[in-house]
Motif scaffolding. Sequence first.
Motif, PDB file in Angstrom:
ATOM      1  N   LEU A 165       0.850  -1.190   0.000  1.00 24.11           N
ATOM      2  CA  LEU A 165       0.000   0.000   0.000  1.00 24.11           C
ATOM      3  C   LEU A 165       0.882   1.236   0.000  1.00 24.11           C
ATOM      4  CD1 LEU A 165      -2.747   1.460   0.267  1.00 24.11           C
ATOM      5  CD2 LEU A 165      -2.527   1.213   2.755  1.00 24.11           C
ATOM      6  N   LYS A 166       0.614   2.118  -0.965  1.00 24.10           N
ATOM      7  CA  LYS A 166       1.386   3.362  -1.061  1.00 24.10           C
ATOM      8  C   LYS A 166       0.411   4.533  -1.143  1.00 24.10           C
ATOM      9  CE  LYS A 166       4.930   3.410  -3.824  1.00 24.10           C
ATOM     10  NZ  LYS A 166       5.798   3.483  -5.035  1.00 24.10           N
ATOM     11  N   ILE A 167       0.581   5.517  -0.251  1.00 20.19           N
ATOM     12  CA  ILE A 167      -0.262   6.716  -0.229  1.00 20.19           C
ATOM     13  C   ILE A 167       0.663   7.922  -0.295  1.00 20.19           C
ATOM     14  CG2 ILE A 167      -1.997   8.040   1.034  1.00 20.19           C
ATOM     15  CD1 ILE A 167      -2.790   5.422   2.437  1.00 20.19           C
ATOM     16  N   LEU A 168       0.546   8.708  -1.368  1.00 20.92           N
ATOM     17  CA  LEU A 168       1.460   9.823  -1.579  1.00 20.92           C
ATOM     18  C   LEU A 168       0.695  11.128  -1.784  1.00 20.92           C
ATOM     19  CD1 LEU A 168       3.903   8.146  -4.160  1.00 20.92           C
ATOM     20  CD2 LEU A 168       4.111   8.201  -1.660  1.00 20.92           C
ATOM     21  N   ASP A 169       1.079  12.135  -1.027  1.00 18.57           N
ATOM     22  CA  ASP A 169       0.635  13.516  -1.255  1.00 18.57           C
ATOM     23  C   ASP A 169      -0.878  13.712  -1.196  1.00 18.57           C
ATOM     24  OD1 ASP A 169       3.359  14.042  -1.657  1.00 18.57           O
ATOM     25  OD2 ASP A 169       3.201  13.620  -3.790  1.00 18.57           O
ATOM     26  N   CYS A 170      -1.532  12.980  -0.320  1.00 17.38           N
ATOM     27  CA  CYS A 170      -2.946  13.252  -0.010  1.00 17.38           C
ATOM     28  C   CYS A 170      -2.930  14.143   1.238  1.00 17.38           C
ATOM     29  CB  CYS A 170      -3.703  11.945   0.229  1.00 17.38           C
ATOM     30  SG  CYS A 170      -3.747  10.863  -1.228  1.00 17.38           S
ATOM     31  N   LEU A 171      -2.715  15.426   1.036  1.00  9.20           N
ATOM     32  CA  LEU A 171      -2.275  16.320   2.107  1.00  9.20           C
ATOM     33  C   LEU A 171      -3.363  16.680   3.107  1.00  9.20           C
ATOM     34  CD1 LEU A 171       0.029  18.680   0.013  1.00  9.20           C
ATOM     35  CD2 LEU A 171       0.597  16.562   1.213  1.00  9.20           C
ATOM     36  N   GLU A 172      -4.613  16.366   2.809  1.00  4.46           N
ATOM     37  CA  GLU A 172      -5.687  16.681   3.749  1.00  4.46           C
ATOM     38  C   GLU A 172      -6.188  15.457   4.506  1.00  4.46           C
ATOM     39  OE1 GLU A 172      -8.526  19.803   2.102  1.00  4.46           O
ATOM     40  OE2 GLU A 172      -7.499  19.133   0.272  1.00  4.46           O
ATOM     41  N   LEU A 173      -5.526  14.322   4.316  1.00  2.00           N
ATOM     42  CA  LEU A 173      -5.941  13.083   4.971  1.00  2.00           C
ATOM     43  C   LEU A 173      -5.689  13.166   6.479  1.00  2.00           C
ATOM     44  CD1 LEU A 173      -7.038  10.229   4.470  1.00  2.00           C
ATOM     45  CD2 LEU A 173      -4.677   9.439   4.298  1.00  2.00           C
ATOM     46  N   LYS A 174      -6.752  12.951   7.256  1.00  2.00           N
ATOM     47  CA  LYS A 174      -6.655  13.052   8.709  1.00  2.00           C
ATOM     48  C   LYS A 174      -6.872  11.715   9.416  1.00  2.00           C
ATOM     49  CE  LYS A 174      -8.204  17.866   8.908  1.00  2.00           C
ATOM     50  NZ  LYS A 174      -6.890  18.391   9.369  1.00  2.00           N
ATOM     51  N   PHE A 175      -7.487  10.742   8.728  1.00  2.00           N
ATOM     52  CA  PHE A 175      -7.790   9.466   9.371  1.00  2.00           C
ATOM     53  C   PHE A 175      -7.559   8.337   8.386  1.00  2.00           C
ATOM     54  CE2 PHE A 175     -10.600   5.986  10.584  1.00  2.00           C
ATOM     55  CZ  PHE A 175     -10.271   5.837  11.933  1.00  2.00           C
ATOM     56  N   LEU A 176      -6.769   7.342   8.806  1.00  2.00           N
ATOM     57  CA  LEU A 176      -6.467   6.193   7.959  1.00  2.00           C
ATOM     58  C   LEU A 176      -6.750   4.909   8.738  1.00  2.00           C
ATOM     59  CD1 LEU A 176      -5.300   4.919   5.390  1.00  2.00           C
ATOM     60  CD2 LEU A 176      -3.019   5.181   6.385  1.00  2.00           C
ATOM     61  N   HIS A 177      -7.744   4.161   8.272  1.00  2.00           N
ATOM     62  CA  HIS A 177      -8.149   2.916   8.927  1.00  2.00           C
ATOM     63  C   HIS A 177      -7.704   1.746   8.050  1.00  2.00           C
ATOM     64  CE1 HIS A 177     -11.675   0.163  10.388  1.00  2.00           C
ATOM     65  NE2 HIS A 177     -10.493  -0.221  10.856  1.00  2.00           N
ATOM     66  N   LEU A 178      -6.832   0.888   8.591  1.00  2.00           N
ATOM     67  CA  LEU A 178      -6.292  -0.232   7.830  1.00  2.00           C
ATOM     68  C   LEU A 178      -6.776  -1.549   8.424  1.00  2.00           C
ATOM     69  CD1 LEU A 178      -2.588   0.958   7.406  1.00  2.00           C
ATOM     70  CD2 LEU A 178      -4.460   1.152   5.757  1.00  2.00           C
ATOM     71  N   LYS A 179      -7.591  -2.234   7.658  1.00  2.00           N
ATOM     72  CA  LYS A 179      -8.035  -3.569   8.038  1.00  2.00           C
ATOM     73  C   LYS A 179      -7.411  -4.526   7.028  1.00  2.00           C
ATOM     74  CE  LYS A 179     -12.241  -6.114   9.260  1.00  2.00           C
ATOM     75  NZ  LYS A 179     -13.730  -6.101   9.256  1.00  2.00           N
ATOM     76  N   THR A 180      -6.085  -4.692   7.159  1.00  6.01           N
ATOM     77  CA  THR A 180      -5.291  -5.388   6.149  1.00  6.01           C
ATOM     78  C   THR A 180      -4.331  -6.350   6.845  1.00  6.01           C
ATOM     79  OG1 THR A 180      -3.777  -3.517   6.234  1.00  6.01           O
ATOM     80  CG2 THR A 180      -5.389  -3.525   4.463  1.00  6.01           C
ATOM     81  N   SER A 181      -4.735  -7.571   7.016  1.00  6.54           N
ATOM     82  CA  SER A 181      -3.964  -8.522   7.818  1.00  6.54           C
ATOM     83  C   SER A 181      -2.719  -9.044   7.115  1.00  6.54           C
ATOM     84  CB  SER A 181      -4.852  -9.710   8.205  1.00  6.54           C
ATOM     85  OG  SER A 181      -5.367 -10.355   7.047  1.00  6.54           O
ATOM     86  N   LYS A 182      -2.612  -8.880   5.785  1.00  3.71           N
ATOM     87  CA  LYS A 182      -1.494  -9.437   5.035  1.00  3.71           C
ATOM     88  C   LYS A 182      -0.506  -8.381   4.552  1.00  3.71           C
ATOM     89  CE  LYS A 182      -3.366 -13.560   5.212  1.00  3.71           C
ATOM     90  NZ  LYS A 182      -2.795 -14.632   6.046  1.00  3.71           N
ATOM     91  N   LEU A 183      -0.663  -7.146   4.956  1.00  5.31           N
ATOM     92  CA  LEU A 183       0.163  -6.058   4.445  1.00  5.31           C
ATOM     93  C   LEU A 183       1.635  -6.251   4.819  1.00  5.31           C
ATOM     94  CD1 LEU A 183      -0.579  -3.529   2.798  1.00  5.31           C
ATOM     95  CD2 LEU A 183      -0.462  -2.225   4.924  1.00  5.31           C
ATOM     96  N   LYS A 184       2.529  -6.126   3.810  1.00  8.98           N
ATOM     97  CA  LYS A 184       3.964  -6.286   4.030  1.00  8.98           C
ATOM     98  C   LYS A 184       4.756  -5.017   3.741  1.00  8.98           C
ATOM     99  CE  LYS A 184       3.835 -10.523   5.374  1.00  8.98           C
ATOM    100  NZ  LYS A 184       4.151 -10.837   6.794  1.00  8.98           N
ATOM    101  N   SER A 185       4.220  -4.175   2.870  1.00  8.43           N
ATOM    102  CA  SER A 185       4.905  -2.933   2.517  1.00  8.43           C
ATOM    103  C   SER A 185       3.927  -1.771   2.617  1.00  8.43           C
ATOM    104  CB  SER A 185       5.469  -3.029   1.091  1.00  8.43           C
ATOM    105  OG  SER A 185       6.028  -1.786   0.688  1.00  8.43           O
ATOM    106  N   PHE A 186       4.304  -0.744   3.386  1.00  8.47           N
ATOM    107  CA  PHE A 186       3.461   0.438   3.554  1.00  8.47           C
ATOM    108  C   PHE A 186       4.327   1.663   3.331  1.00  8.47           C
ATOM    109  CE2 PHE A 186       1.635   3.686   6.564  1.00  8.47           C
ATOM    110  CZ  PHE A 186       0.548   4.019   5.762  1.00  8.47           C
ATOM    111  N   GLN A 187       3.961   2.477   2.344  1.00  9.11           N
ATOM    112  CA  GLN A 187       4.701   3.697   2.043  1.00  9.11           C
ATOM    113  C   GLN A 187       3.757   4.889   2.154  1.00  9.11           C
ATOM    114  OE1 GLN A 187       7.131   3.518  -1.535  1.00  9.11           O
ATOM    115  NE2 GLN A 187       7.171   1.286  -1.454  1.00  9.11           N
ATOM    116  N   TYR A 188       4.161   5.869   2.940  1.00  4.81           N
ATOM    117  CA  TYR A 188       3.301   7.043   3.144  1.00  4.81           C
ATOM    118  C   TYR A 188       4.170   8.293   3.057  1.00  4.81           C
ATOM    119  CZ  TYR A 188      -0.470   9.974   4.874  1.00  4.81           C
ATOM    120  OH  TYR A 188      -1.453  10.926   4.976  1.00  4.81           O
TER     121      TYR A 188
END
Length: 400
Positions: free
Chosen positions: A193-216
Amino acid sequence: MEKDNTTNDLLSNLPKEILGHIVSFLPNESSMETILISTKWRDLWNETIVRYGTKQDITNVLANFLTSFDDFDPLKHPRKLQFHYDQDYVLLATIANSTKLQLDFNISLLKKEFIIENIQKHYELQFKLNEEKKITYNVFSLKSLYLKSISYLTSEVASSIISSLHHLENLVIISCNGLKSLSIDSNFELHKLKILDCLELKFLHLKTSKLKSFQYRGSLPWILPEFHFNLSEAILDFRLGPNCGRIMSKDFDATLLTIKNSQALTLCRWTFEELIWPSISPPYGCFNFYKLRELCWIDSYHKDEYCMDALFSFLKLCPSLEQLFVTIDHESYSAGKPNLLLMQSTKCTKLEHLKVIKFMGFTCRKDEISLAKCLIQLIKGKVPKINTSDGSCLDLDFIK
């Protein structure tokens, strides 16, 4: 102006059908490089299907677009789609290969004032990759999806599309203006999962049991990992600071647990000082990043002085570290005065495996030399070459 050598290039003069057949024998990454050969090769890749309809037609149009792709003859049909819908809006779709799709929710300027007003509206996105839908893109088992420039106007369409993807492994979300809350529900396939330049994001809910790579990259939102998962790669580029008021270290504890066993980590100094250190410092027990091999450390100056205490406190928690990259960003967020108790309270751990040290963004060679001298004191065994911001290597005999 560069001259096109097509007339002297027998290969480029072949019919389009034959060129497409030749490209079909190349790996996708190599085949894309053929656009550098000549204008004719570029035209093969840039050919675009143009369609018109309504917002309700998007899922059907995309499904038909994907269905026309042929792995064995990638240029049999255009790889780009330009879909004009509801008179004022445009969706740009590009197939990289049968498993990769990029969607750019571009906006036309026919009614500029109305569109800008709606783009700036706040909205929420809920992506549920586990739901059954009538229309799916499982024909090609789409595994990578790039979403760019989703707005208030197109959020519902984006949610509908992604909810139809049951084998998605890699999701990239880029530059979504107005996105305030994002919820991602994927219990099975999603690994990156990669999230880039979403500058107004205030809440991130992750229901992802298999996630291995997270880039923010962007301001730090309130992150809620509902399931426990161990990231092997974590890029937490929060140099813009927090985006949802006062975040306490206890609010970051769940995220801290997900990065504890990472092998590659990008981290800002302020994040360590303000959100991690208060939870792991004595007397709260022993906490180490035992598996960490690569660290990208984003730092800043405080009142025109560089303080390395936070970095060294963190390094003492990384006994297996092999590569260290230190970047100075003078505009990076700083929470305030550095915590002077960091160095005093951290048990010394020697770095026995460090092989690469690279400084970036330093404007003062004196600071690089001071940092290098202190690093050498932490290293056990052979000291690696230390590359400076200008690309040169520090003379280790001199700095010792």
